[in-house]
Design an enzyme around this catalytic site. Structure first.
Site, PDB file in Angstrom:
ATOM      1  N   LYS A  54      49.250  58.847  10.983  1.00 47.72           N
ATOM      2  CA  LYS A  54      49.088  59.159   9.566  1.00 47.72           C
ATOM      3  C   LYS A  54      47.620  59.292   9.185  1.00 47.72           C
ATOM      4  CE  LYS A  54      53.527  57.669   7.848  1.00 47.72           C
ATOM      5  NZ  LYS A  54      54.335  56.591   7.332  1.00 47.72           N
ATOM      6  N   LYS A  98      59.620  63.639  14.816  1.00 47.18           N
ATOM      7  CA  LYS A  98      60.636  62.829  14.133  1.00 47.18           C
ATOM      8  C   LYS A  98      61.071  63.468  12.813  1.00 47.18           C
ATOM      9  CE  LYS A  98      59.410  59.436  11.539  1.00 47.18           C
ATOM     10  NZ  LYS A  98      59.041  58.246  10.766  1.00 47.18           N
ATOM     11  N   LYS A 135      61.048  61.798   6.001  1.00 49.53           N
ATOM     12  CA  LYS A 135      61.240  62.125   4.592  1.00 49.53           C
ATOM     13  C   LYS A 135      59.974  62.646   3.940  1.00 49.53           C
ATOM     14  CE  LYS A 135      61.369  57.216   3.031  1.00 49.53           C
ATOM     15  NZ  LYS A 135      61.542  56.428   4.198  1.00 49.53           N
TER      16      LYS A 135
END
Ligand code: TYM
Length: 342
Positions: A119, A209, A212
């Protein structure tokens, strides 16, 4: 003796995905349905964790409540005193324990967390928040305050579970028996009847992956997706040019992901699904089966969302928040005493 605790949390940044559903929600709800009585089951909304990825603050309240609705729609029993449903920020011990635990965790350890590395690598240094960096310590507090033994999570959270164990062991070896240590990841899998952590992949890019926070959402099935739309998403899933269905994660990741998803939708063993479809040459035929089962699953799920008893849900959350504050505070006081604050 008090009951062993099974616990998990799902953030509310966005609508939940199929990955969230099968990675964490289904396993804990199945346990809640079959093992409450024998275990205490804690399902919570880590609302303080919401800020670690972009979030629309004006919609956060609504999304938090919506998450709770999804848990109920997925079958979390609300009338069982061994099952608790709560919002993290309503139990202040989570934040207080984090501030203490922060002092027993090294910067290097946090820097090695894969999720943090992924991230943060996409952000300028100035935009990498301390919250993102510190997220696994808050997660450790979430788990350790209740002495949770079993924590169903998807594969991407495994490393955070390992560090939770490390933190607990470190505190215990220094201060005595403060925390219950969650069981090792391998034993977690055994408890939840799996051979490995689940990782549902993005339909458009099956090497990453399903997430969301994905911007386009084209390869992501959200629980609130229009069922017809979900049919189309599956039909346009990326596959390969091998023209033969095979369970081969390395060489046929798209097809393998669809086989995994179909097994989960059916509640069947993946081996069974593999036997049924291996060698099928027309991917369209195979995809149609997955797409229509996906559509049926969402139609059924969404009908249950519409029927959730909001009054019962809110009562359950408030009751759980009172009960869990009491339980979490007992652990917090033990920690405060150990480190010399009390
Ligand atoms: P979160 O909110 O990102 O995801 C919730 C759960 O869904 C799982 N998951 C998946 N599983 C399989 N395939 C996927 N594609 C997929 N995507 C997500 C995640 O592994 C997770 O189990 N830090 C946690 C929330 C949390 C928590 C906790 C969990 C906070 N405190 C304490 C357990 C215990 C998180 O961000 O998950």
């Amino acid at each position: 003796m008090s009951k062993q605790v099974i616990l998990t949390g799902l953030r509310a940044n966005n609508d939940l995905t199929l990955g969230n559903y099968f990675g964490a929600m289904r396993p804990i709800i199945d346990m809640a349905k079959t093992k409450a009585g024998e275990f205490q089951v804690n399902m919570f909304i880590p609302d303080l964790h919401s800020f670690t990825t972009p979030v629309d603050h004006a919609k956060l309240q609504e999304q938090i409540l919506h998450n709770a609705v999804l848990f109920a729609a997925a079958g979390l029993p609300l009338d069982n005193p061994d099952i608790h449903l709560y919002r993290q920020s309503y139990v202040s011990a989570h934040s207080e324990a984090t501030i203490i635990l922060n002092n027993f965790v090294g910067m290097g350890e946090m820097e090695r967390m894969t999720q943090y590395k992924d991230k943060s690598s996409k952000l300028d240094t100035e935009r990498i928040s301390v919250g993102l960096f510190d997220y696994p310590v808050l997660m450790a507090a979430d788990i350790l305050l209740y002495g949770a033994t079993y924590v169903p999570v998807g594969d991407d959270q495994t490393q955070h579970l390992e560090i939770t164990r490390d933190i607990a062991e470190r505190i215990n070896s220094r201060f005595g028996d403060i925390f219950t240590i969650p069981v090792a990841v391998k034993d977690q899998h055994e408890f939840f009847n799996k051979d490995q952590g689940l990782r549902i992949m993005d339909l458009q890019d099956p090497t990453k992956k399903m997430s969301k926070s994905d911007d386009s959402g084209k390869g992501v099935i959200f629980l609130g997706d229009n069922p017809e739309e979900s049919y189309k998403k599956v039909m346009s899933a990326t596959t390969d040019d091998k023209a033969s269905v095979n369970y081969d994660r390395e060489n046929q990741p798209g097809i393998t992901n669809l086989l995994d998803i179909l097994a989960l939708l059916r509640g069947a063993d993946v081996e069974e699904v593999i036997r049924e479809f291996t060698g099928v040459e027309r991917y369209g035929d195979f995809k149609k089966v997955v797409a229509s089962e996906m559509r049926d699953f969402l139609m059924d799920f969404q009908a249950r969302v519409d029927n959730v008893d909001m009054g019962a849900l809110e009562t359950k959350m408030v009751e759980s928040e009172v009960a869990m504050s009491k339980q979490a505070n007992e652990t917090l006081v033990r920690l405060q005493k150990a480190v010399g604050l009390r």
